[in-house]
Design a protein around this motif. Sequence first.
Motif: not given
Length: 263
Positions: A62-65, A104-108, A190-194, A213-216
Amino acid sequence: MFYISKILWGLAEPSTLLIALLAAGAVLLFTRFSRTGRWLVATAAVLGVIGGFSPLSTWLILPLEDRFPRADLSGRPIDGIVILGGAEDSRVAAARGAHALNMSAERMTEAAALARRFPDARVVFTGGSIEVLSAPTYEADAARHLLSDLGIDGERVLFDRQARNTAENAHYARRLADPKPGERWLLVTSGWHMPRAMGLFRKAGFELEAWPTDYRTIGPKDAWAPFASPGAGLHRLDFVTKEWIGLLFNWLSGRSDRLLPGP
């Protein structure tokens, strides 16, 4: 360094450590160290339940997204879009001759939607080969075919096939984009990777605006929701633990100016 980091992480991820604990305990049960074996098996069982069913990994993600909101697309036009690889299963795509995307398809899909929304924006895709034990296949090759079929003219997209991790993504993307002062560039990942990506891109001298994007999760409301299956919980725990270790390593090594980069 890339191969060493891949091997070390493969051995250190939580699910691997749980299996190692369980296997070691099972072996020791049949030796004079059976008491230690029982302790290891019990420890693995408890940790497996916590990691697999509890919201532990949700508290970590959550803190990452929630760190970076999406950029305000009003005002000045968008000059460019950087897409980080990681959504493509390039090995399957190459073998099957078909599009193959992972979770993580939403990245594309988000990147393609942005490219269509801003037809004058330049597009950079960065993603090479991440295989260690098999013949290399390239994320950029899979992305090239997918973006073309989604209606994005290949003439406006620059593809980097060299980057194998996020630090290399930042290096090669900046080289290809050659951003000029005052330009607006979006970073799609991805939001968690941003947070980790932003820290590395800033250190590379490439200022971008976030388009996560690609929120979990749906947000803080998920903080106390248990997982329906242990596989789902452990999978999230694996990749979010990797993100936090990556953030710590980048900060300690000077590849990022902050432990948890923010807006």
